[in-house]
Design an enzyme around this catalytic site. Structure first.
Site, PDB file in Angstrom:
ATOM      1  N   CYS B 186      -6.725  -8.155  14.797  1.00  9.52           N
ATOM      2  CA  CYS B 186      -7.455  -9.077  15.676  1.00  9.52           C
ATOM      3  C   CYS B 186      -8.316  -8.352  16.698  1.00  9.52           C
ATOM      4  O   CYS B 186      -9.391  -8.808  17.066  1.00  9.52           O
ATOM      5  CB  CYS B 186      -6.495  -9.971  16.458  1.00  9.52           C
ATOM      6  SG  CYS B 186      -5.608 -11.102  15.426  1.00  9.52           S
ATOM      7  N   CYS B 331       1.251   6.843 -12.177  1.00  7.42           N
ATOM      8  CA  CYS B 331       1.773   5.708 -12.946  1.00  7.42           C
ATOM      9  C   CYS B 331       0.593   4.783 -13.246  1.00  7.42           C
ATOM     10  O   CYS B 331      -0.558   5.185 -13.129  1.00  7.42           O
ATOM     11  CB  CYS B 331       2.864   4.979 -12.168  1.00  7.42           C
ATOM     12  SG  CYS B 331       2.259   4.188 -10.673  1.00  7.42           S
TER      13      CYS B 331
END
Lengths: 77, 372
Positions: B186, B331
Site C-alpha cells: 500500500c 524441477c
C-alpha cells in the site's frame, strides 16, 4: 480452443485480454509458458492459476471454454 | 455479561445466547492495528469476544488516518496499540485487551500466538505474512487472512479442515515468499481507505462465524473482491502435493527460517538463477545439477548431466555427502527445487553455493529439450 481469462491485482494491469484463442496449447504448463512469453512481467512475479474456480497444483489439461484465473499475492493491509 | 449491550445479537435467530457465550470465551489475536486491523478490532470488541490481543510496534502517522479509523488527528505520533486499546476499552470494557507494542518476529511469534484460539493477519508485508502462516501451521491455529492491493482485496481462512479432511495454508497458494519489490504494498501502490475497511470487516465476520459455528466459513477458499465493479470471485484452494514447499516442523526450525527481514540475502539465502547462470555454472568443474522431479515427469533429462533425486526420496539423499562446490536444483516450475535447495542450504550453510533454477524446466524448455 477458447479460454476465458480473469486477471487480478497488478496482473490485470498488463493482461487485459478477457478471452484467448489457444492454438496448440492443451494444458496449463503450455498456457503459463505462452502467457509468460507474451507478458514478460508475469515471469518476473509470483502468481497462481485457477481453472474453473479451483487452484491448480500440477499441470492440468484445459478444456474448451475453461475459465482461468491468474492471481498474484497481495501483502497490503 | 451485559445482556443489554448484546441485545440485538441475542435476539437474532440463529445466533442468540449460545453464540454469545462462545464469543465471550474466545481469544483472538489481531496482528497489525492498521487498515485491516482497525475495523476488525472494532467489530470484534463490540461483539463481545472474551480476550483480544493487539500486536503492532508502529506509531500513528497522518497518512494512516484515511483508512485506520480507530485513530484521530491528535493521535499522530502515538503508539498505535495504546491509542487503539484506549478507544476499544471505551467501546466495550467487558473485553479483556492485551497489547503487544512490538512487531511480530520469529523470536516472539510462537509464544504470543500460542495463547490465542484464532489469529488474524492484518499485517502489510510478506515477511510477516509468511512468518505468521508458518507459525499458525506449526501451532495448528486457524488463521484469518486478509490483504489488499489497489482496489482489490483477498480474504481466506487457513489451517482448518474441511469436511473432506483437507487443510490448506498460504503456501498452498503462494509457496515461495515474493522478493522485496516484486509485489508492491500500500505504501508504494496506494489504497482507497474503504477497501481495508471492507476486507477487515469481513475478517471479523469470518472470525465471529468460526467462533460461534454459524454459517459456512471460507475454509479452503480464497475470496477475491474488486470494489470498482463490486465483484466477488471465490476460488477453492487445493493442497499442494507433498513437500512442494518447506514448512518448519518445530520451534528450532521455525527460528532458522529466513523470512528476509534480518538476514543478508546475498550470503544466507538460496539464490534463484536463470538459464544463463546455470549454463555458466554447468561449464565449471565442481558443479552438480540435481533434478528433483519424480521419475515419471517429462521432459526427461540426460541423467549424466542431471542427477535425478526425486523430492519423494530427497530426505534420505540428504544423509549423503555431496562433493561438488556448486549445487543447482531444478524441477518443473522452480518451486520444489527451491524447497530442496533450502534443505541443502540448511545442511551446508555457506560451505557450498546452492542455487535453484527460477521458473524451472518449463520456463527454459527450449534449452533442456535441445540439450538432452
Amino acid at each position: 480452443m477458447e479460454i476465458e481469462l480473469l486477471s487480478f491485482g497488478k496482473i490485470a494491469e498488463f493482461i487485459t485480454v478477457k478471452r484467448l484463442m489457444l492454438d496448440g496449447i492443451s494444458d496449463t504448463d503450455g498456457l503459463k509458458k505462452h502467457l509468460e512469453d507474451k507478458f514478460p512481467q508475469l515471469s518476473e512475479m509470483k502468481y497462481k492459476l485457477a481453472v474453473d474456480k479451483r487452484i491448480i497444483q500440477e499441470n492440468t489439461i484445459l478444456q474448451n471454454k475453461a475459465i482461468i484465473a491468474i492471481m498474484p499475492p497481495f501483502s497490503g493491509g | 455479561m451485559d445482556t443489554e449491550r448484546y441485545n440485538r445479537q441475542l435476539i437474532l435467530k440463529g445466533f442468540g445466547e449460545v453464540a454469545q457465550q462462545k464469543l465471550s470465551k474466545a481469544k483472538v489475536l489481531v496482528i497489525g492495528a492498521g487498515g485491516l486491523g482497525c475495523p476488525a478490532l472494532q467489530y470484534l470488541v463490540a461483539s463481545g469476544v472474551g480476550k483480544i490481543g493487539l500486536v503492532d510496534g508502529d506509531f500513528v502517522s497522518l497518512s494512516n488516518l484515511h483508512r485506520q479509523i480507530l485513530f484521530t488527528t491528535t493521535d499522530v505520533g502515538k503508539l498505535k496499540v495504546e491509542v487503539a486499546a484506549q478507544r476499544l476499552s471505551a467501546l466495550n470494557p467487558e473485553v479483556e485487551l492485551k497489547i503487544y507494542p512490538n512487531f511480530i518476529t520469529q523470536e516472539n511469534a510462537l509464544e504470543m500466538l500460542a495463547q490465542y484460539d484464532f489469529i488474524i493477519d492484518g499485517t502489510d508485508n510478506f515477511e510477516s505474512r509468511y512468518l505468521i502462516n508458518d507459525a499458525c501451521v506449526l501451532l495448528k491455529r486457524p488463521l484469518i487472512f486478509g490483504a489488499v492491493s489497489g482496489f482489490e482485496g483477498q480474504l481466506a481462512i487457513f489451517n482448518i479442515e474441511d469436511k473432506n479432511g483437507e487443510k490448506t495454508n498460504y503456501r498452498d497458494l503462494f509457496p515461495i515468499q515474493p522478493n522485496k519489490g516484486e509485489i508492491s504494498n500500500c505504501a508504494e501502490n496506494g489504497v482507497l481507505g474503504v477497501l481495508p475497511g471492507i476486507i477487515g470487516t469481513m475478517m471479523a465476520t469470518e472470525t465471529i462465524k468460526l467462533i460461534t459455528g454459524i454459517g459456512e466459513s471460507l475454509v479452503n477458499k480464497i475470496l477475491n473482491y474488486n470494489l470498482l465493479n463490486q465483484q466477488f470471485y471465490e476460488i477453492t484452494i487445493t493442497p499442494s502435493p507433498a513437500r512442494t514447499y518447506k514448512l518448519p516442523a518445530g520451534k528450532d526450525e521455525f527460528l532458522k527460517m529466513n523470512y528476509g527481514n534480518t538476514l543478508d540475502k546475498k550470503h544466507n539465502q538460496v539464490l534463484e538463477i536463470d538459464i544463463d547462470e546455470l549454463q555458466n555454472l554447468q561449464n565449471q568443474d565442481s558443479t552438480l545439477i540435481i533434478d528433483v522431479r519424480e521419475t515419471y515427469e517429462v521432459p526427461a533429462l540426460n541423467p549424466l548431466d542431471y542427477k535425478q533425486v526425486p523430492m519423494s526420496i530427497f530426505e534420505s539423499f540428504l544423509n549423503q555427502e555431496i562433493e561438488e562446490e556448486n549445487i543447482i536444483l531444478l524441477c518443473q516450475h522452480g518451486i520444489r527445487s527451491l524447497a530442496a535447495a533450502e534443505y541443502l542450504h540448511e545442511k551446508y550453510g555457506q560451505k557450498k553455493n546452492i542455487y535453484s533454477l527460477k521458473g524451472g524446466i518449463i520456463r527454459w524448455k527450449n534449452y533442456f529439450t535441445n540439450a538432452s
